[in-house]
Scaffold this active site. Structure first.
Site, PDB file in Angstrom:
ATOM      1  CE  LYS A 144      10.883  -3.049 -11.251  1.00 10.40           C
ATOM      2  NZ  LYS A 144      11.534  -3.196  -9.929  1.00 10.40           N
ATOM      3  CD  GLN A 147       5.850   0.074 -10.834  1.00 12.57           C
ATOM      4  OE1 GLN A 147       5.885   0.543 -11.951  1.00 12.57           O
ATOM      5  NE2 GLN A 147       6.820   0.249  -9.951  1.00 12.57           N
ATOM      6  CG  HIS A 155      -6.099   6.063 -17.558  1.00 12.59           C
ATOM      7  ND1 HIS A 155      -6.928   7.135 -17.334  1.00 12.59           N
ATOM      8  CD2 HIS A 155      -5.099   6.533 -18.349  1.00 12.59           C
ATOM      9  CE1 HIS A 155      -6.460   8.197 -17.951  1.00 12.59           C
ATOM     10  NE2 HIS A 155      -5.346   7.864 -18.561  1.00 12.59           N
ATOM     11  CE1 TYR A 193      10.134  12.880 -10.623  1.00 12.71           C
ATOM     12  CE2 TYR A 193       9.163  10.840 -11.438  1.00 12.71           C
ATOM     13  CZ  TYR A 193       9.790  11.545 -10.434  1.00 12.71           C
ATOM     14  OH  TYR A 193      10.087  10.925  -9.246  1.00 12.71           O
ATOM     15  CE  LYS A 210      10.211  11.914  -4.404  1.00 16.07           C
ATOM     16  NZ  LYS A 210      10.803  10.578  -4.239  1.00 16.07           N
ATOM     17  NE  ARG A 272       4.865  11.041   0.943  1.00 13.29           N
ATOM     18  CZ  ARG A 272       5.784  11.815   0.366  1.00 13.29           C
ATOM     19  NH1 ARG A 272       6.435  12.707   1.086  1.00 13.29           N
ATOM     20  NH2 ARG A 272       6.052  11.716  -0.902  1.00 13.29           N
TER      21      ARG A 272
END
Length: 320
Positions: A144, A147, A155, A193, A210, A272
């Site tokens: 992935k 991502q 961060h 979550y 969410k 979205r």
């Protein structure tokens, strides 16, 4: 040649002097904790993390099938829920739920049981940021790479790096530790979550909330900014290291603006995020910006649309 040798000796001497200076400035109560002795070890670990996540990992996985790690991710996420819950509890017992006024709380530099408890929980918060590097490991092994955005890598590496300086050179505690407690509280919800998300489709019906994760994040930054802003309106507050007050305020405001922008784009303008069947790509990129949360994670826990060019993407903020 002689001049070069002399310059090397001077450089080595200056590095040694800096090391000794930092060692003497380090809070003696935390000096012997793991990864606290020198900035060299932690900087080396974080540089290796960046190199492996950006360069080595994607190339090792390029011709391999992605791993299915749902069980490992469930165990990891639940473990992070428990760890962050413990950190929140310890912060509360170290002052925030006992003796602090929630206004101008100064750093307790003594060796009292409560002061030592604050030092210990600050170290656990610091260590938790290294454990969170596994977020990236899961992304790499599951291929992935989209991502692993710039914000994600920045961060995950910058947070523990800055906390080393904060914990060692500034005795930890007082009003400067509030943001860490709030951050850990949010991570309890966030990793819960992700645990549900990793558990499979049968748990999707429990993830109706969410959308509110973004609101929780915004609340976090509002609380941190308001709390630390008190310092600027007090007649007198002799907090020992004011530099950290300014940095915490800037951090809170910066991420509040990023998340506010996402909230406007996603929930007010209705833009979205792209779904897995969606839009055509241009030069390997989706036609809409890839979005990430403050800690670089994607809401779908790895199920978002992605691409395999192995490049880091500079994304906009996404809800958690």
């Amino acid at each position: 040649k002689t001049q070069a040798v002399t310059m090397l000796r001077e450089a080595a001497s200056n590095i040694l002097k800096l090391h000794n200076y930092l060692y003497l400035r380090t809070d003696a109560r935390i000096r012997d904790f793991p990864l606290m002795q020198s900035p060299i070890e932690m900087t080396s670990i974080l540089l290796a993390y960046v190199f492996l996540s950006v360069y080595v990992g994607p190339r090792l996985m390029a011709n391999r099938k992605p791993f299915r790690l749902n069980t490992a991710m469930i165990v990891y996420n639940i473990s992070m829920v428990l760890l962050n819950a413990y950190i929140v509890y310890e912060f509360m017992m170290s002052g925030w739920g006992t003796t602090y006024t929630w206004r101008c709380d100064l750093i307790d530099t003594s060796y009292s049981p409560q002061a030592l408890r604050m030092v210990q929980v600050a170290w656990w918060f610091y260590i938790s940021k290294y454990i969170e590097l596994l977020d990236t490991v899961f992304f790499v092994l599951r291929k992935k790479q989209s991502q692993i955005t710039f914000l994600h890598v920045f961060h995950h590496s910058f947070m523990p790096w800055t906390w080393w300086w904060g914990v060692t050179l500034t005795p930890v505690g007082g009003m400067g530790s509030f943001h860490a407690m709030v951050n850990s509280a949010v991570h309890v919800i966030m990793y819960f979550y992700y645990a549900l998300s990793a558990a499979g489709p049968r748990f999707q019906k429990y993830l109706w909330w969410k959308k509110y994760m973004t609101a929780i994040q915004l609340t976090q930054f509002i609380l941190v900014s308001i709390h630390i802003s008190q310092y600027y309106f007090m007649e007198k507050c002799d907090y020992q290291v004011t530099l950290w007050i300014h940095l915490i305020w800037m951090y809170g405001v910066f991420f509040f603006l990023l998340f506010s922008n996402f909230w406007i784009q996603a929930y007010i303008k209705g833009k979205r995020l792209p779904s897995s069947e969606d839009k055509p790509k241009q030069n390997g990129l989706t036609s809409e910006p890839v979005a990430v949360v403050a800690n670089g994670k994607h809401l779908e826990n790895g199920n978002a649309h992605h691409h395999t060019n192995g490049k880091i993407l500079l994304g906009k903020v996404k809800e958690i």
